[in-house]
Design a protein around this motif. Structure first.
Motif, PDB file in Angstrom:
ATOM      1  N   ILE A 329      62.083  33.243  50.780  1.00  0.00           N
ATOM      2  CA  ILE A 329      62.530  32.524  49.579  1.00  0.00           C
ATOM      3  C   ILE A 329      61.939  33.157  48.329  1.00  0.00           C
ATOM      4  CG2 ILE A 329      62.419  30.310  48.352  1.00  0.00           C
ATOM      5  CD1 ILE A 329      62.404  28.953  51.107  1.00  0.00           C
ATOM      6  N   GLY A 330      60.710  33.602  48.411  1.00  0.00           N
ATOM      7  CA  GLY A 330      60.057  34.219  47.268  1.00  0.00           C
ATOM      8  C   GLY A 330      60.746  35.483  46.794  1.00  0.00           C
ATOM      9  N   PHE A 331      61.512  36.120  47.676  1.00  0.00           N
ATOM     10  CA  PHE A 331      62.253  37.333  47.315  1.00  0.00           C
ATOM     11  C   PHE A 331      63.713  37.046  46.981  1.00  0.00           C
ATOM     12  CE2 PHE A 331      58.794  38.840  50.041  1.00  0.00           C
ATOM     13  CZ  PHE A 331      58.297  39.907  49.303  1.00  0.00           C
ATOM     14  N   MET A 333      65.402  33.853  46.481  1.00  0.00           N
ATOM     15  CA  MET A 333      65.823  32.603  45.853  1.00  0.00           C
ATOM     16  C   MET A 333      66.726  32.850  44.641  1.00  0.00           C
ATOM     17  SD  MET A 333      63.367  29.748  44.098  1.00  0.00           S
ATOM     18  CE  MET A 333      64.045  28.467  43.048  1.00  0.00           C
ATOM     19  N   GLY A 342      63.912  34.358  42.855  1.00  0.00           N
ATOM     20  CA  GLY A 342      63.020  35.186  43.645  1.00  0.00           C
ATOM     21  C   GLY A 342      62.751  36.531  43.004  1.00  0.00           C
ATOM     22  N   GLN A 351      57.063  32.223  42.583  1.00  0.00           N
ATOM     23  CA  GLN A 351      57.608  31.533  43.758  1.00  0.00           C
ATOM     24  C   GLN A 351      57.102  32.157  45.044  1.00  0.00           C
ATOM     25  OE1 GLN A 351      59.559  28.665  43.335  1.00  0.00           O
ATOM     26  NE2 GLN A 351      58.922  28.448  45.472  1.00  0.00           N
ATOM     27  N   LEU A 352      56.954  33.469  45.055  1.00  0.00           N
ATOM     28  CA  LEU A 352      56.443  34.142  46.241  1.00  0.00           C
ATOM     29  C   LEU A 352      55.019  33.695  46.545  1.00  0.00           C
ATOM     30  CD1 LEU A 352      56.742  36.223  48.491  1.00  0.00           C
ATOM     31  CD2 LEU A 352      56.041  37.997  46.861  1.00  0.00           C
ATOM     32  N   GLN A 355      55.099  30.239  48.067  1.00  0.00           N
ATOM     33  CA  GLN A 355      55.544  30.261  49.464  1.00  0.00           C
ATOM     34  C   GLN A 355      54.442  30.770  50.378  1.00  0.00           C
ATOM     35  OE1 GLN A 355      58.686  28.515  48.202  1.00  0.00           O
ATOM     36  NE2 GLN A 355      58.705  29.048  50.367  1.00  0.00           N
TER      37      GLN A 355
END
Length: 424
Positions: A329-331, A333, A342, A351-352, A355
């Motif tokens: 998800i961190g990459f 999103m 992401g 965000q990464l 996560q």
């Protein structure tokens, strides 16, 4: 109170998710040996019985009640018995949550197939769901430590876990890893052709039921038609791509793609898309699925390198694919209203980091508590059957029955000289 279309959808989704546990029983039952297949299926079914009762009495309250002990779990007495929810639509949501708790603990059972005492497993289910699953569900979804109002969420950012990457799959996968080290290897672990699946069609049927039920698993909480459509398509394409990724690895590594590999790839893709189903594009979901399927296919071999007897590859599929989906998800999103997103969308590292922190926290929390619970059971009532019971099969030892009864016909001569067949 009038029943709304949203209420109906959550009820249907709850039924779909509940069906996943019998589907898991078929999947696991086919993967294990014939003389342990009933026990394997019973471990899933008893999870429904134990967790269903616990959820009504205190599980729901612990996963969503008023915060206790710094946001670690909810007040167990807040909705004890769910009597305060009678007459409200909240009771529907409580039922939906129960099905998640049930499937999570049932997932763990595949790692300890062929050698676990049924009574010890039943005790483990009750304690683990109370002390591990419910608190973690509260921390992520109930306003606890990992939420936007919790200490971890406020300091490291809020991780996205739409349907259970941390709460369900990393949680179950790490618990499985801890248990297999506590219980130990099966007799003959690591030998050529060791304990091949006894019924591959049953495995395929189980995978199909899991995929069917997963549309309720991921889509049950959808709040708009736009979100529901994205979740549905992502839940289709991620496991489809993961199956192809797994089969490609098998083709290159082993020379042939297998049916068990196809079924396992589907499950790996479903696991990976679970936390990300509402936040990735369909193309991003395909990419995530391929990566999850390929990495999980490679990861299942680690048990031979490190010596942990994960019988049905719970660690290789659920822990590994759960980490791929949660961190992915961190990459991948999608940006929200043109902002964030992401790393691949220019959203930065925030965000990464969130996560990664959530994944590490989940593994530490689950690992420590599962170790304590597992050792306590192992040192008291014992977790493992005897070697004799393992060799003759835990179906007979634990349940006094077998999955298959075959009549052996022999010819005998009657008094009049005629031959007849007698079943023995």
């Amino acid at each position: 109170m009038e029943l709304t279309s949203g209420d109906v959808w959550v009820m249907v989704s709850s039924a779909l998710v509940l069906l996943m546990t019998p589907g898991l029983a078929f999947f696991y039952g086919g993967l294990t040996r014939a003389k342990a297949s009933l026990n394997m299926m019973m471990m899933s079914f008893v999870s429904i019985g134990m967790v269903g009762v616990i959820w009504v009495l205190w599980g729901y309250s612990m996963s969503g009640g008023d915060s206790v002990v710094g946001g670690l779990f909810g007040d167990p007495t807040a909705s004890f018995g769910l009597s305060n929810l009678v007459g409200t639509s909240d009771l529907i949501g409580a039922g939906f949550g129960a099905t998640f708790a049930i499937i999570t603990v049932a997932l763990i059972s595949g790692a300890v197939a062929d050698r676990t005492k049924f009574g010890a497993w039943t005790v483990f289910v009750a304690i683990w769901v109370t002390l591990v699953y419910c608190p973690l569900a509260f921390m992520v979804w109930g306003g606890g430590l990992l939420s936007d109002s919790g200490w971890v969420g406020e300091n490291f950012g809020v991780a996205i876990d739409y349907a259970g990457g941390t709460v369900v799959h990393i949680n179950a996968g790490l618990a499985a890893l801890v248990l297999v080290y506590i219980i130990g290897q099966r007799a003959g672990f690591g030998k050529m052709g060791f304990h091949k699946p006894h019924n591959v069609p049953l495995v395929m049927l189980g995978a199909a039921l899991l995929w069917f039920g997963w549309f309720g698993f991921n889509g049950g909480a959808a709040s708009t038609s736009d979100e529901a459509g994205l979740i549905w398509v992502n839940t289709l394409v991620a496991p489809a791509a993961a199956m192809l990724g797994w089969l490609l690895v098998e083709r290159i590594r082993d020379g042939h793609p297998t049916s068990v590999g196809a079924a396992s790839g589907v499950v790996a893709g479903l696991v990976a898309i679970t936390p990300a189903c509402a936040n990735l594009s369909p193309v991003g979901s395909i990419f995530l699925g391929v990566v999850a399927g390929a990495i999980s296919a490679l990861a299942i071999g680690l048990k031979y390198k490190f010596g942990y007897d994960d019988a049905l590859d719970v660690v290789g599929v659920h822990l590994v694919a759960g980490l791929v989906g949660t961190i992915g998800i961190g990459f991948l999103m999608l940006p929200i209203e043109g902002e964030g997103g992401g790393l691949f969308y220019g959203g930065g590292l925030d965000q990464l980091v969130a996560q990664l922190v959530a994944a590490v926290f989940t593994m530490a929390f689950t690992g420590i508590l599962t170790l304590v619970i597992g050792l306590a059971i192992a040192k008291t009532i014992g977790f493992r059957v005897s070697i004799e019971d393992e060799e003759r099969g835990v179906d007979l030892a634990a349940h006094g029955e077998t999955a298959y009864e075959f009549d052996s016909a022999v010819k005998v001569r009657s008094d009049d000289g005629e031959q007849e067949k007698v079943s023995v």
